[in-house]
Each structure stands twice: as C-alpha cells, then as structure tokens.
Design an enzyme around this catalytic site. Structure first.
Site, mmCIF file in Angstrom:
data_model
loop_
_atom_site.group_PDB
_atom_site.id
_atom_site.type_symbol
_atom_site.label_atom_id
_atom_site.label_comp_id
_atom_site.label_asym_id
_atom_site.label_seq_id
_atom_site.Cartn_x
_atom_site.Cartn_y
_atom_site.Cartn_z
ATOM 1 N N HIS A 67 -0.664 7.993 7.866
ATOM 2 C CA HIS A 67 -1.688 7.728 8.875
ATOM 3 C C HIS A 67 -1.162 8.213 10.221
ATOM 4 C CE1 HIS A 67 1.068 4.311 9.036
ATOM 5 N NE2 HIS A 67 0.815 4.370 10.330
ATOM 6 N N HIS A 110 -8.163 0.641 12.102
ATOM 7 C CA HIS A 110 -7.027 0.770 13.024
ATOM 8 C C HIS A 110 -6.536 2.209 13.104
ATOM 9 C CE1 HIS A 110 -6.985 -3.562 12.640
ATOM 10 N NE2 HIS A 110 -6.705 -3.485 11.366
ATOM 11 N N THR A 150 4.630 -1.302 12.813
ATOM 12 C CA THR A 150 4.250 -1.296 14.236
ATOM 13 C C THR A 150 2.864 -1.911 14.459
ATOM 14 O OG1 THR A 150 3.179 0.872 14.141
ATOM 15 C CG2 THR A 150 5.562 0.837 14.624
ATOM 16 N N THR A 151 2.282 -2.443 13.372
ATOM 17 C CA THR A 151 1.030 -3.197 13.501
ATOM 18 C C THR A 151 1.212 -4.508 12.731
ATOM 19 O OG1 THR A 151 -0.035 -2.471 11.443
ATOM 20 C CG2 THR A 151 -0.270 -1.024 13.366
ATOM 21 N N HIS A 193 -1.235 7.791 14.799
ATOM 22 C CA HIS A 193 -1.487 7.025 16.023
ATOM 23 C C HIS A 193 -1.697 8.062 17.123
ATOM 24 C CE1 HIS A 193 0.177 3.270 14.172
ATOM 25 N NE2 HIS A 193 0.881 4.154 13.497
ATOM 26 N N HIS A 247 2.857 8.870 10.518
ATOM 27 C CA HIS A 247 3.743 7.995 9.754
ATOM 28 C C HIS A 247 3.499 8.146 8.257
ATOM 29 C CE1 HIS A 247 4.090 5.159 13.468
ATOM 30 N NE2 HIS A 247 4.964 6.152 13.499
ATOM 31 N N GLU A 284 4.065 6.442 19.236
ATOM 32 C CA GLU A 284 4.597 5.067 19.270
ATOM 33 C C GLU A 284 6.056 5.106 19.701
ATOM 34 O OE1 GLU A 284 3.229 3.030 15.481
ATOM 35 O OE2 GLU A 284 1.945 2.239 17.052
HETATM 36 N N1 LIG Z 1 1.687 -8.137 1.272
HETATM 37 C C1 LIG Z 1 1.335 -7.062 2.038
HETATM 38 N N2 LIG Z 1 0.547 -6.033 1.667
HETATM 39 N N3 LIG Z 1 0.360 -5.092 2.626
HETATM 40 C C2 LIG Z 1 0.974 -5.382 3.746
HETATM 41 S S1 LIG Z 1 0.970 -4.494 5.131
HETATM 42 C C3 LIG Z 1 -0.063 -3.081 4.726
HETATM 43 C C4 LIG Z 1 0.540 -1.853 5.398
HETATM 44 O O1 LIG Z 1 0.792 -0.876 4.777
HETATM 45 N N4 LIG Z 1 0.803 -2.017 6.705
HETATM 46 C C5 LIG Z 1 1.429 -1.063 7.538
HETATM 47 C C6 LIG Z 1 1.422 -1.360 8.895
HETATM 48 C C7 LIG Z 1 2.072 -0.493 9.793
HETATM 49 C C8 LIG Z 1 2.703 0.637 9.316
HETATM 50 S S2 LIG Z 1 3.540 1.678 10.444
HETATM 51 N N5 LIG Z 1 2.574 1.977 11.662
HETATM 52 O O2 LIG Z 1 3.854 2.898 9.727
HETATM 53 O O3 LIG Z 1 4.667 0.925 10.936
HETATM 54 C C9 LIG Z 1 2.703 0.942 7.963
HETATM 55 C C10 LIG Z 1 2.062 0.081 7.070
HETATM 56 S S3 LIG Z 1 1.861 -6.828 3.632
HETATM 57 ZN ZN LIG Z 2 1.995 3.849 11.875
#
Ligand SMILES: Nc1nnc(SCC(=O)Nc2ccc(S(N)(=O)=O)cc2)s1
Ligand SMILES: [Zn+2]
Length: 258
Positions: A91, A61, A196-197, A93, A116, A103
């Site tokens: 990371h 992603h 946001t994902t 976008h 982010h 975003e």
């Molecule tokens: N129990 C769980 N372990 N991991 C997760 S979610 C993994 C993760 O870090 N997801 C993530 C998704 C979007 C973003 S963001 N784009 O910064 O909002 C940051 C982080 S839920």
């Molecule tokens: Zn992000």
C-alpha cells in the site's frame, strides 16, 4: 474509527491505542550519519517471481494490493531477517497537492510518498494476525517515491484506482509483480519499529531502501482521486495526507547495509 483528520488523526490515536506512546513506534526520522554500517547485515533477497496478486482495495485509509499468502511463493529474506517473511500486501502513503507525504523522513526531509510491502513470519507464526502481535512477526519494506518522470509500471496501479474510489471497494488485480516497483539499489536502513497505523503493534522489522523510485506528479495526483469516504456517505473526503509523522527514537539503533 481512526483517520488522519484533526478529530481522529495521529495525535489522538493514543486514546484508543496507548501503544502509540510506546518505545518502538514508527515511522522515524532517519539520520544517515547516525546509522552505522553493520558488516553483519547481508543483502536483502526478494523472491517475488511466483507472487500472486489477488485484488486491489480501498480500505478507507489507503489503497492496498493483496496477495495470496497461503504458501512461500513470494518472500523477503536475508538482511536483518532470521527467517523468510511472506508477502501479504502493499500500500502507499502520500501528501496533498504539492505537499510531501512519506512516513519515514531522512534528516528531516520527507519524500512525496512511501510504498510499504508488508510481509509476515510464517515460519514462527500460524497467521498474519498472530504475527502482527509478535515482536519479530512482520517485516515491512519501505520505498520512497520522489517526483520526476512517469514511472513506466506505476500506471498499472493508477489505471485501476477509479475502480476503488470509495472506501470498502475492491476489484480483481491479478498478475501484478511488485518487483517492477523496486529501485535499482537494494541498499537499506533497518530498525525495530511498529505498524504506522492503528493498532500500531510493535511487531515490525523495518527495512527502508535508500534509493527512491521516481513517479510523476500526474501519477501521484491519481492517488488523490481516491476517497476516505464510502459511496453512501454524503460528504466526500479526498484521500490525501494519509501519513503518520516521525515518532521518538527512544534510544533505538538504526543500522545501514553496506
Ligand atoms: N490481528 C490482526 N489482524 N490484522 C491486524 S493489522 C492489519 C494490517 O495489516 N495493518 C497494517 C497497518 C500498518 C501497516 S504499515 N503502514 O506498513 O506500518 C501495515 C499493516 S492485527
Ligand atoms: Zn504503510
């Protein structure tokens, strides 16, 4: 099983992740004149000097730099945060050639890309996963990328991208301090939002810096050499336009640091 295409993109996510239609979804369109200065909002403080980057990976992603978050050596605190939050990963976008890919937007204007830096509240929660499901579990620092001259330090990341071209590839990436990716001003907007994902958990205190960093088209173009697809897959899907569009504000207040 989710992505950014017509069949699996942001408009479909609500089918497997109903919180996509929740009351505190991210990103949002930020309207500066509707984001009053809050004198109680102090400066954000970043302690990244002892940070320990571990690796860089293509998770299908985005491209992600992960950090050792087993202690409080790299944290963000202050501003809207009641505790220090530990840096876990950062990371990006971005858009397609010539298209913008941030975003968050500012009065409908999007930037070329958005960085982010993801942090979690290790004071209140025992793990990232647990924090990711709590309303005050995560703090994400958003930094806009605008195009212009080469960024003097971004090459350290773009030079490594050929090693993680395919989904699920990972390579060592030690000694990188993300402090070199910050703009000169730490003035920010802040609001309560979500990942946001997928899984789109409503667990993020967003801190979006007002000043973008400047990177070159050439440097951004290197992100587009990454693939969404794995090495074994026959059709090669270029990794680009991996951004979610702005979501309804649903009465939330956006505040501004002074
Ligand atoms: N129990 C769980 N372990 N991991 C997760 S979610 C993994 C993760 O870090 N997801 C993530 C998704 C979007 C973003 S963001 N784009 O910064 O909002 C940051 C982080 S839920
Ligand atoms: Zn992000």
């Amino acid at each position: 099983q989710w992505g950014y295409g017509k069949e699996d993109g942001p408009s479909i996510w609500h089918k497997n992740f109903p919180v996509a239609e929740g009351d505190r979804q991210s990103p949002i369109d930020i309207i500066p004149k509707e984001a009053p200065r809050d004198p109680n909002l102090g400066p954000i403080v970043l302690n990244y000097d002892q940070c320990t980057s571990l690796n860089i990976t293509n998770n299908g992603h985005s491209v992600v730099v992960e950090f050792d978050d087993t202690d409080d050596r790299s944290v963000i605190q202050g501003g809207p945060l009641g505790n220090p939050y530990r840096l876990k990963q950062f990371h990006f976008h971005w858009g397609g050639k010539g298209c913008h890919g941030s975003e968050h937007t500012v009065e409908g204007m999007s930037y070329a890309s958005e960085l982010h830096l993801v942090h979690w509240n290790a004071v209140k929660y025992k793990s990232f996963g647990q924090a990711a499901e709590a309303p005050d579990g995560l703090a994400v620092l958003g930094i806009f990328l605008d195009t212009g001259d080469d960024h003097r330090w971004l090459h350290m990341i773009t030079d490594a991208l050929y090693m993680v071209k395919f989904k699920a590839s990972v390579t060592d990436f030690k000694g990188f301090n993300p402090k070199c990716l910050l703009p000169s001003s730490l003035h920010y907007w802040t609001y309560l939002g979500s990942l946001t994902t997928p899984p789109l958990h409503e667990s993020v205190i967003w801190i979006v810096l007002k000043e973008p960093i400047i990177v070159s088209e050439k440097q951004l173009g290197k992100f587009r050499t990454l693939l969404f697809s794995g090495e074994e897959e026959d059709q090669r899907m270029r990794m680009e336009n991996n951004f979610r569009p702005p979501q309804p504000l649903k009465g939330r207040e956006v505040r501004s640091s002074n």
